[in-house]
Structures are given as structure tokens and as C-alpha cells.
Design a protein around this motif. Structure first.
Motif, PDB file in Angstrom:
ATOM      1  N   THR A   1      19.220  22.318  -5.682  1.00  0.00           N
ATOM      2  CA  THR A   1      20.412  21.930  -4.925  1.00  0.00           C
ATOM      3  C   THR A   1      20.381  22.646  -3.578  1.00  0.00           C
ATOM      4  OG1 THR A   1      21.735  23.755  -5.805  1.00  0.00           O
ATOM      5  CG2 THR A   1      21.717  21.679  -7.059  1.00  0.00           C
ATOM      6  N   PHE A   2      21.240  22.212  -2.689  1.00  0.00           N
ATOM      7  CA  PHE A   2      21.261  22.838  -1.357  1.00  0.00           C
ATOM      8  C   PHE A   2      21.668  24.309  -1.462  1.00  0.00           C
ATOM      9  CE2 PHE A   2      23.549  24.011   2.545  1.00  0.00           C
ATOM     10  CZ  PHE A   2      22.542  23.821   3.478  1.00  0.00           C
ATOM     11  N   GLU A   3      22.594  24.591  -2.385  1.00  0.00           N
ATOM     12  CA  GLU A   3      23.065  25.969  -2.546  1.00  0.00           C
ATOM     13  C   GLU A   3      21.945  26.882  -3.036  1.00  0.00           C
ATOM     14  OE1 GLU A   3      24.571  23.306  -3.603  1.00  0.00           O
ATOM     15  OE2 GLU A   3      26.301  23.285  -2.227  1.00  0.00           O
ATOM     16  N   GLU A   4      20.949  26.310  -3.722  1.00  0.00           N
ATOM     17  CA  GLU A   4      19.855  27.128  -4.254  1.00  0.00           C
ATOM     18  C   GLU A   4      18.787  27.434  -3.193  1.00  0.00           C
ATOM     19  OE1 GLU A   4      19.917  25.568  -8.915  1.00  0.00           O
ATOM     20  OE2 GLU A   4      18.552  24.665  -7.446  1.00  0.00           O
ATOM     21  N   LEU A   5      18.824  26.742  -2.076  1.00  0.00           N
ATOM     22  CA  LEU A   5      17.843  27.013  -1.020  1.00  0.00           C
ATOM     23  C   LEU A   5      18.185  28.330  -0.337  1.00  0.00           C
ATOM     24  CD1 LEU A   5      17.540  23.491   0.681  1.00  0.00           C
ATOM     25  CD2 LEU A   5      15.975  24.530  -0.970  1.00  0.00           C
ATOM     26  N   PRO A   6      17.180  29.167  -0.036  1.00  0.00           N
ATOM     27  CA  PRO A   6      17.465  30.418   0.679  1.00  0.00           C
ATOM     28  C   PRO A   6      17.923  30.119   2.098  1.00  0.00           C
ATOM     29  CG  PRO A   6      15.091  30.092   0.436  1.00  0.00           C
ATOM     30  CD  PRO A   6      15.748  29.019  -0.368  1.00  0.00           C
ATOM     31  N   GLY A   7      18.868  30.891   2.576  1.00  0.00           N
ATOM     32  CA  GLY A   7      19.412  30.628   3.903  1.00  0.00           C
ATOM     33  C   GLY A   7      20.487  29.566   3.833  1.00  0.00           C
ATOM     34  N   ASN A   8      20.982  29.180   4.993  1.00  0.00           N
ATOM     35  CA  ASN A   8      22.057  28.190   5.017  1.00  0.00           C
ATOM     36  C   ASN A   8      21.717  27.005   5.929  1.00  0.00           C
ATOM     37  OD1 ASN A   8      22.129  29.456   7.431  1.00  0.00           O
ATOM     38  ND2 ASN A   8      24.280  30.080   7.341  1.00  0.00           N
ATOM     39  N   GLU A   9      20.412  26.758   6.137  1.00  0.00           N
ATOM     40  CA  GLU A   9      19.969  25.648   6.983  1.00  0.00           C
ATOM     41  C   GLU A   9      19.019  24.756   6.197  1.00  0.00           C
ATOM     42  OE1 GLU A   9      19.645  26.892  11.492  1.00  0.00           O
ATOM     43  OE2 GLU A   9      18.624  28.395  10.250  1.00  0.00           O
ATOM     44  N   LEU A  10      19.094  23.468   6.498  1.00  0.00           N
ATOM     45  CA  LEU A  10      18.246  22.507   5.798  1.00  0.00           C
ATOM     46  C   LEU A  10      17.032  22.102   6.625  1.00  0.00           C
ATOM     47  CD1 LEU A  10      17.690  20.646   3.413  1.00  0.00           C
ATOM     48  CD2 LEU A  10      19.193  18.943   4.487  1.00  0.00           C
ATOM     49  N   ALA A  11      17.206  21.731   7.894  1.00  0.00           N
ATOM     50  CA  ALA A  11      16.089  21.197   8.679  1.00  0.00           C
ATOM     51  C   ALA A  11      16.358  21.360  10.177  1.00  0.00           C
ATOM     52  CB  ALA A  11      15.863  19.729   8.348  1.00  0.00           C
ATOM     53  N   ASN A  12      15.292  21.329  10.922  1.00  0.00           N
ATOM     54  CA  ASN A  12      15.365  21.338  12.381  1.00  0.00           C
ATOM     55  C   ASN A  12      14.292  20.397  12.926  1.00  0.00           C
ATOM     56  OD1 ASN A  12      15.784  21.861  15.078  1.00  0.00           O
ATOM     57  ND2 ASN A  12      14.754  23.848  15.054  1.00  0.00           N
ATOM     58  N   ILE A  13      14.718  19.438  13.739  1.00  0.00           N
ATOM     59  CA  ILE A  13      13.758  18.504  14.346  1.00  0.00           C
ATOM     60  C   ILE A  13      13.080  19.224  15.510  1.00  0.00           C
ATOM     61  CG2 ILE A  13      13.489  16.307  15.543  1.00  0.00           C
ATOM     62  CD1 ILE A  13      15.983  15.313  14.069  1.00  0.00           C
ATOM     63  N   ILE A  14      11.781  19.442  15.378  1.00  0.00           N
ATOM     64  CA  ILE A  14      11.022  20.142  16.413  1.00  0.00           C
ATOM     65  C   ILE A  14      10.558  19.172  17.494  1.00  0.00           C
ATOM     66  CG2 ILE A  14       8.997  21.572  16.881  1.00  0.00           C
ATOM     67  CD1 ILE A  14      11.167  22.933  15.272  1.00  0.00           C
ATOM     68  N   VAL A  15       9.995  18.042  17.093  1.00  0.00           N
ATOM     69  CA  VAL A  15       9.494  17.034  18.026  1.00  0.00           C
ATOM     70  C   VAL A  15       9.966  15.674  17.552  1.00  0.00           C
ATOM     71  CG1 VAL A  15       7.465  15.935  19.039  1.00  0.00           C
ATOM     72  CG2 VAL A  15       7.454  18.405  18.607  1.00  0.00           C
ATOM     73  N   SER A  16      10.559  14.928  18.467  1.00  0.00           N
ATOM     74  CA  SER A  16      10.974  13.564  18.170  1.00  0.00           C
ATOM     75  C   SER A  16      10.576  12.676  19.329  1.00  0.00           C
ATOM     76  CB  SER A  16      12.492  13.497  17.955  1.00  0.00           C
ATOM     77  OG  SER A  16      12.894  12.162  17.704  1.00  0.00           O
ATOM     78  N   HIS A  17       9.894  11.588  19.029  1.00  0.00           N
ATOM     79  CA  HIS A  17       9.414  10.688  20.066  1.00  0.00           C
ATOM     80  C   HIS A  17      10.363   9.508  20.203  1.00  0.00           C
ATOM     81  CE1 HIS A  17       5.644  12.878  20.406  1.00  0.00           C
ATOM     82  NE2 HIS A  17       5.547  12.853  19.089  1.00  0.00           N
ATOM     83  N   ASN A  18      10.873   9.364  21.410  1.00  0.00           N
ATOM     84  CA  ASN A  18      11.756   8.247  21.705  1.00  0.00           C
ATOM     85  C   ASN A  18      11.031   7.294  22.654  1.00  0.00           C
ATOM     86  OD1 ASN A  18      13.934   9.374  20.231  1.00  0.00           O
ATOM     87  ND2 ASN A  18      14.329  10.762  21.944  1.00  0.00           N
ATOM     88  N   GLY A  19      10.435   6.270  22.134  1.00  0.00           N
ATOM     89  CA  GLY A  19       9.680   5.336  22.960  1.00  0.00           C
ATOM     90  C   GLY A  19       8.224   5.754  23.071  1.00  0.00           C
ATOM     91  N   ASP A  20       7.490   5.027  23.887  1.00  0.00           N
ATOM     92  CA  ASP A  20       6.055   5.249  24.054  1.00  0.00           C
ATOM     93  C   ASP A  20       5.810   6.223  25.197  1.00  0.00           C
ATOM     94  OD1 ASP A  20       3.336   5.079  23.881  1.00  0.00           O
ATOM     95  OD2 ASP A  20       3.179   3.172  24.966  1.00  0.00           O
ATOM     96  N   GLU A  21       5.683   7.496  24.865  1.00  0.00           N
ATOM     97  CA  GLU A  21       5.401   8.502  25.880  1.00  0.00           C
ATOM     98  C   GLU A  21       3.896   8.546  26.118  1.00  0.00           C
ATOM     99  OE1 GLU A  21       6.915  11.826  23.823  1.00  0.00           O
ATOM    100  OE2 GLU A  21       9.002  11.459  24.378  1.00  0.00           O
ATOM    101  N   PRO A  22       3.435   8.278  27.357  1.00  0.00           N
ATOM    102  CA  PRO A  22       1.997   8.201  27.581  1.00  0.00           C
ATOM    103  C   PRO A  22       1.294   9.549  27.472  1.00  0.00           C
ATOM    104  CG  PRO A  22       3.191   7.997  29.650  1.00  0.00           C
ATOM    105  CD  PRO A  22       4.214   7.956  28.557  1.00  0.00           C
ATOM    106  N   PHE A  23       1.937  10.608  27.954  1.00  0.00           N
ATOM    107  CA  PHE A  23       1.319  11.930  27.925  1.00  0.00           C
ATOM    108  C   PHE A  23       2.395  12.952  28.269  1.00  0.00           C
ATOM    109  CE2 PHE A  23       1.192  10.485  32.224  1.00  0.00           C
ATOM    110  CZ  PHE A  23       1.483  11.604  32.988  1.00  0.00           C
ATOM    111  N   ILE A  24       2.040  14.215  28.118  1.00  0.00           N
ATOM    112  CA  ILE A  24       2.924  15.311  28.506  1.00  0.00           C
ATOM    113  C   ILE A  24       2.248  16.078  29.633  1.00  0.00           C
ATOM    114  CG2 ILE A  24       4.012  17.467  27.769  1.00  0.00           C
ATOM    115  CD1 ILE A  24       5.332  15.066  26.548  1.00  0.00           C
ATOM    116  N   LEU A  25       2.985  16.367  30.702  1.00  0.00           N
ATOM    117  CA  LEU A  25       2.467  17.144  31.818  1.00  0.00           C
ATOM    118  C   LEU A  25       3.134  18.513  31.820  1.00  0.00           C
ATOM    119  CD1 LEU A  25       0.877  17.519  34.458  1.00  0.00           C
ATOM    120  CD2 LEU A  25       2.796  16.447  35.655  1.00  0.00           C
ATOM    121  N   CYS A  26       2.327  19.551  31.720  1.00  0.00           N
ATOM    122  CA  CYS A  26       2.832  20.930  31.759  1.00  0.00           C
ATOM    123  C   CYS A  26       2.339  21.557  33.062  1.00  0.00           C
ATOM    124  CB  CYS A  26       2.335  21.729  30.558  1.00  0.00           C
ATOM    125  SG  CYS A  26       3.055  23.392  30.428  1.00  0.00           S
ATOM    126  N   ASP A  27       3.134  21.437  34.133  1.00  0.00           N
ATOM    127  CA  ASP A  27       2.732  21.968  35.432  1.00  0.00           C
ATOM    128  C   ASP A  27       3.426  23.283  35.773  1.00  0.00           C
ATOM    129  OD1 ASP A  27       5.190  20.869  35.700  1.00  0.00           O
ATOM    130  OD2 ASP A  27       4.732  19.630  37.447  1.00  0.00           O
TER     131      ASP A  27
END
Length: 637
Positions: free
Chosen positions: A149-175
Motif C-alpha cells: 500500500t502507499f502507506e507501506e512505502l518508505p517516505g511520503n512521495e510516490l513519483a517524480n517525472i524527470i523527463v517528459s517529451h511534449n511533441g517531436d523535439e529534434p535535439f537538445i542544445l546545451c550552450d
């Protein structure tokens, strides 16, 4: 050879007439070499197939890479959304789940529903989620927590979205490369005096955001922080992303999310010098970055047809967001882009420089409420730019006109010549004449460079003086030592003199002094010379000619003034309209030569043979006189 006015600039009008009726925007015109390299890199997967991209000044990197990716997708690209979820076995070691791109939000909602559902009836929901989010990690995680159950999970958080793609991203530029922007971070929080971290404090960097696709990184920014370069290499070698410990060494905390597998294609963006240094000093570089994509700053008409270049100009016009170009704007624009390259057959691909000019010209056009951008606005913008940048050049010319710096542009003088130099001040280059003088005296054949003796001579200039010394020795002292020595100097020069572009002027000045033949002061000269008297190309030929022309025009053109340049520089001539008009009216002259003999005949109005006979006669008289005087008298005298 006297140069005709028609040869003083490229065939601009003919080029403008070749502009097709229909053009399409294209940022990659003339970049086939670089495109071929990137296409090869994008056809290969694995950790040892990344690319170094040479980015010349003025290239809009984002536009170019976006166009490259649109033409040549990475064959092995596969992007996922990434979510960290609570680990039922540890509050400090969350687990990752990868999901089909764009489905992370839905997964978190359904996962929350999953934990809110009674343990005994979760089976159908589990199967639905496994089918909807069809990755092994989803099935593995749901099986791991199927009876929690959720109460049995350590801590009080379930999930965190680290990366989510919205549409067709051609590339990432880190300048803007920092550790956080490239690798992400795990922040800390203080709750009632206790410092800790948690799921919601994990933040992804560019590597995880681009995971499964293309990441472009500014090489100079990256290498300014050597620790980041080593860390990037480790990720590329192992294909695993390990999170750093949050905080610093003074904070005793532990939080270690599970390492994420990395499949990525890296484009390292930078100058050619950085590429050379990496190859020389980093033994891993060639293994990780075997592909060199060398983007050019010039479009060569010797290799490519002219027509595609108008597609490139269309791209620049669209990016600049200006008024439509009128037909008469193209000759002015084409002259500008050839002037940047310094060659008749090459057109500039410096997008930013062209955009700046077009926007400045467009502002002038809009001020007059024009509907199109005409050629006169481009010319006016160039003139305004020259006026803004020309203050130092004006001061230099004024010092000559007021007599503070002595430069003759008329009559003839023995052992004195006008050389041409180029001065760079605040990024602006302009040409100015410099007076070179030479004297001869009894001696053992040495040529004394006063600038070198006074430590005002650079290495290249010193080399040039040594070369002309070798020429004189080869011609006049092949069998016995010369009884004449000479001194040579740049008059009224109070800063370091460098470069070999004045070596031809120095040689002519020395020969004038040896032969006692006056040099026409109205003719200035530039060029390098080798040991056999052949004249070689120099740089900034247009600026040098225009600088001397402005001085002569201000004093008054008399029809005998001009400039001598190397024949090899003819392909670089791209002079302003005032110089071309003066040459066409025979008020000013430009001569192109291949050998020092041609320069001497123009400067002294004496044939080389007669000139050299004078020098040899003088040397013979001195040698004869030296032999007739007893050695002891010469010694004591």
C-alpha cells in the motif's frame, strides 16, 4: 602590369543577374562536407560514434543543427519519458521507470490509482498498465509493489517525472554548460533542522533530457570546467548516468537514485583549435569522437554553382525579418559578402554579419517608409558603419596631412619608399602608409634592421629582413664580400613592427640607396619577397589600397599616384566605388607584379639591368679602393 578598373571587384552585376525567379530557404548551402560527416555519424549507434562539429563565427548553430536533424534522423534514436518512483525497499534509492514518450503524466495518475485500489483486485489494473505502458521496467515495478500500500512505502512521495517529451523535439542544445544544466542535480531541503533530499528534489539535466536522441554541447563552455569533461567521458564510455551525491562534502547526507542507462548521440560544437587540442592532449577523444563535421564560413564558386547561394540568402532574409529585397539590393549585398571573404570566387556564409547589415539597412528603409529594401539603403548602412568605425583611421590620416607624420606622395627620393601597413583597432582594420628609409655606408655587407636592434621588430618581420639580405647577397656578393653595409628602418614607428608584407618595399628601398636611384614617392608598395626576388601574396590588400588612396585623394590626385601589389592578390581585389572610379579615370593606378624587377622599374623609371649595373659599378669601385689601401692604414684609419 597595370590593373584595369574592371578587375578591381568580382563580376557582381553578372552574379545578380543569375538570381532565379523562385528560391527556397536553405541554411545548409555549401556545407556538403560537414553534412556527409554528420550523416555518417547519425547512421551509426553505439558509444564510439559521436561527432565534433566545427562552428565558424557567424553560424546560427540552432538553425543549422535543426535542419541537419530534419534531413538526417539518428537511425538508433528512441526517446522515452523517465520517472523516478518510490523504492519499497529504501527511501534513499528511488527506482527509474521508462515510458513511451509523452505518457509520463498518465502513468503517474494511473500509478496513484493503482495504490488506491485494494491489493486483492489490482490484477486487472496491473495488466492494463503493462499493456498501456509497454516497457519492461513498468511490469517489473508493478510486480515489485503489487502487494504494497502507499502507506507501506518508505517516505511520503510516490513519483517524480524527470523527463517528459511534449511533441517531436529534434535535439537538445546545451550552450550554457554548468554541472546542473548538463548533468542535473539533486537538491537538499531542511525540515526542522534535518537536511535531506527526496523525489521531488531530483532535476534532470541536458543529458537525460536528450537521452535517446541528439545532444549538442558547446565545447569551450564544457572544457572551461575540466571536471565536467571527465564526467561526460565516463558517461559516454559506460552508457550509464550516475547521480552525484547532493550537497557538498561538508553535508553528511545520502540519496542515490538508481543509475539510468544512456543511449545518446553527442555533437560537440566548437572551433577548430579546440578540436586540435583535444586530439593532441586527450587520448580518449579520437575513440569517442571519430567524426569531424567541418562547417565552412565561405561558399566557393570554384566548386559550387552560384544559384544555390540565393537559397542561403533567402534563409538569411527570413531570419532577419526584413523588408523584401529589391532587385538592385543584390549587387550591393553580393559585394559585401565577397568583401568579407577577401576572394573573388568565395561568398560569405557568416549569417549573423549579413543579418546585421540587412537589419541596419532595413531600419533606414523603414524610416523613409519604403516598401522594399533597395541597394542604396545597403550602401548607406555600409557607409554609416565605416563612419562609425573610422575615427582612428581619420586621426591617423590627419597626423599625416598636418605634417606630424612625414609621408611624401609626390616627387622622387633616393632610399625612401612608402610601404603599406594595416592597423587593427577595436576590431576595425584600416590601411595606412609608412615611410621606410635606407642608407648605405662602407662596411662588410651587413644589413642592419634598426627596428630589430631596438627590439621593435617581430619574428616574422625579422625573417623578412633576413630574406632580403639573402637576395642581395645572392645577386651582388656571390663570389666575394660586399664592401657596403646598409641600415633600414620604419620611420616614426613607435610600436612593434611585424609581418613580412613590407619586405618588398624594404628591398626596393635598399636597392635604391645602393644604386642612388630616386623612387617615385607617389607610388606605394606592398608585398612579400623570397630569396630569388619573386613577389608573394600578402593580407588585407583592399584595406591597404583604400587607406593610401584616401590620403592621396585628400591631398589631391595628380594622375601619377598608385599602389604596387603582388599579382597573387588580384583575386582578392574588391575595392570601393571611389577607388574604381579613380582608376577608370586614370587618376590613380594599381600595378600587379610577380618579380622585384618589375617593381623597381615602376618605382625608379630605370630598367633593372641598368640599375644593377650601377650597383655593381659602385661595389667594384669600393672593392678596388679597398685593395689599393694598405691593410695597416685601413686598420688605423
Amino acid at each position: 602590369m597595370r590593373v584595369a578598373a574592371a578587375a578591381l571587384q568580382p563580376a557582381i552585376q553578372e552574379w545578380a543577374a543569375q538570381r532565379p525567379q523562385s528560391v527556397s530557404s536553405n541554411a545548409l548551402v555549401g556545407q556538403q562536407r560537414a553534412l556527409s560527416a554528420l550523416q555518417q555519424a547519425l547512421n551509426i549507434g553505439g558509444r564510439y560514434a559521436h561527432s565534433y562539429v566545427v562552428t565558424p563565427a557567424g553560424m546560427r548553430i540552432y538553425d543549422v543543427i535543426k535542419e541537419v536533424e530534419a534531413r538526417h534522423h539518428w537511425v538508433h534514436a528512441q526517446k522515452y519519458d523517465w520517472v523516478y518512483v518510490a523504492n519499497p525497499d529504501s527511501a534513499f534509492e528511488p527506482l527509474w521507470v521508462n515510458l513511451p514518450a509523452g505518457s509520463a503524466q498518465s502513468f503517474v495518475v494511473q500509478l496513484l490509482t493503482f495504490f488506491q485500489t485494494d491489493i486483492n483486485v489490482r490484477g486487472p489494473l496491473r495488466d492494463h498498465m503493462v499493456e498501456t505502458f509497454a516497457t519492461e521496467r513498468v511490469a517489473h515495478y508493478l510486480d515489485l509493489v503489487i502487494d504494497h500500500t502507499f502507506e507501506e512505502l518508505p517516505g511520503n512521495e510516490l513519483a517524480n517525472i524527470i523527463v517528459s517529451h511534449n511533441g517531436d523535439e529534434p535535439f537538445i542544445l546545451c550552450d550554457r554548460v554548468t554541472e546542473a544544466s548538463l548533468f542535473g542535480s539533486i537538491r537538499l531541503q531542511s525540515v526542522e533542522g534535518t537536511i535531506s533530499s527526496g523525489l521531488h528534489l531530483i532535476e534532470a539535466g541536458a543529458i537525460l533530457k536528450a537521452n535517446g536522441g541528439i545532444l549538442a554541447i558547446d565545447a569551450e563552455e564544457l572544457l572551461l570546467q575540466p571536471g565536467l569533461w571527465r564526467k561526460l567521458k565516463y558517461i559516454l564510455r559506460t552508457s550509464q548516468f550516475h547521480w552525484p551525491q547532493p550537497g557538498d562534502a561538508k553535508i553528511a547526507t545520502y540519496y542515490q537514485p538508481e543509475a539510468i542507462p544512456v543511449q545518446i548521440k553527442i555533437f560537440l560544437l566548437g572551433e577548430r583549435d579546440i578540436y586540435a587540442q583535444l586530439r593532441e592532449h586527450d587520448r580518449d577523444f579520437d575513440n569517442l569522437f571519430p567524426f569531424l563535421a567541418d562547417f565552412s564560413s565561405h561558399y566557393s564558386l570554384q566548386k559550387e554553382p552560384l544559384t544555390p547561394y540565393f537559397d542561403y540568402l533567402k534563409y538569411v532574409e527570413e531570419q532577419a525579418a526584413i523588408l523584401p529585397l529589391a532587385d538592385d539590393a543584390y549587387p550591393a549585398l553580393l559585394k559585401f559578402v565577397t568583401r568579407i571573404t577577401d576572394f573573388h570566387t568565395e561568398l560569405s556564409l557568416d549569417t549573423i554579419a549579413i543579418m546585421q547589415l540587412l537589419r541596419e539597412a532595413c531600419a533606414l528603409a523603414r524610416a523613409e517608409q519604403a516598401q522594399t529594401l533597395q541597394g542604396r539603403y545597403i550602401q548607406q548602412a555600409i557607409q554609416q558603419r565605416e563612419q562609425r568605425n573610422g575615427y582612428i583611421a581619420e586621426l591617423s590620416r590627419r597626423s599625416i596631412l598636418e605634417g606630424q607624420v612625414y609621408i611624401q606622395t609626390e616627387e622622387a627620393v633616393v632610399g625612401q619608399i612608402n610601404g603599406l601597413t594595416v592597423v587593427t583597432a577595436g576590431g576595425h582594420e584600416f590601411g595606412e602608409p609608412t615611410r621606410i628609409t635606407a642608407t648605405v655606408h662602407y662596411g662588410d655587407g651587413d644589413i642592419i634592421d634598426i627596428d630589430r636592434k631596438s627590439e621593435l621588430s617581430g619574428n616574422i618581420h625579422t625573417k623578412g629582413v633576413m630574406i632580403l639580405s639573402a637576395y642581395i647577397a645572392n645577386v651582388f656578393a656571390r663570389n666575394e664580400a660586399m664592401a657596403l653595409s646598409a641600415t633600414i628602418v620604419f620611420e616614426q614607428s613607435y610600436h612593434e613592427v611585424d609581418g613580412d608584407s613590407a619586405s618588398l618595399a624594404e628591398l626596393c628601398c635598399l636597392l635604391s640607396a645602393l644604386a642612388e636611384a630616386p623612387i617615385q614617392q607617389g607610388i606605394a608598395i606592398t608585398g612579400a619577397v623570397d630569396q630569388f626576388g619573386r613577389v608573394q601574396a600578402i593580407g588585407a590588400v583592399n584595406e591597404k589600397i583604400e587607406g593610401y588612396f584616401e590620403l592621396c585623394r585628400t591631398r589631391g590626385l595628380n594622375g601619377s599616384q598608385g599602389v604596387i601589389i603582388p599579382q597573387a592578390n588580384l583575386s582578392q581585389l574588391n575595392l570601393n566605388d571611389d577607388v574604381i572610379a579613380a582608376v577608370a579615370d586614370e587618376e590613380f593606378h594599381i600595378y600587379a607584379i610577380n618579380d622585384v624587377s618589375e617593381a623597381l622599374e615602376l618605382l625608379t623609371q630605370v630598367q633593372q639591368k641598368q640599375l644593377y649595373e650601377r650597383i655593381e659599378q659602385r661595389l667594384n669601385e669600393l672593392q678596388q679602393g679597398e685593395r689599393e689601401v694598405p691593410w695597416w692604414r685601413r686598420w688605423f684609419e
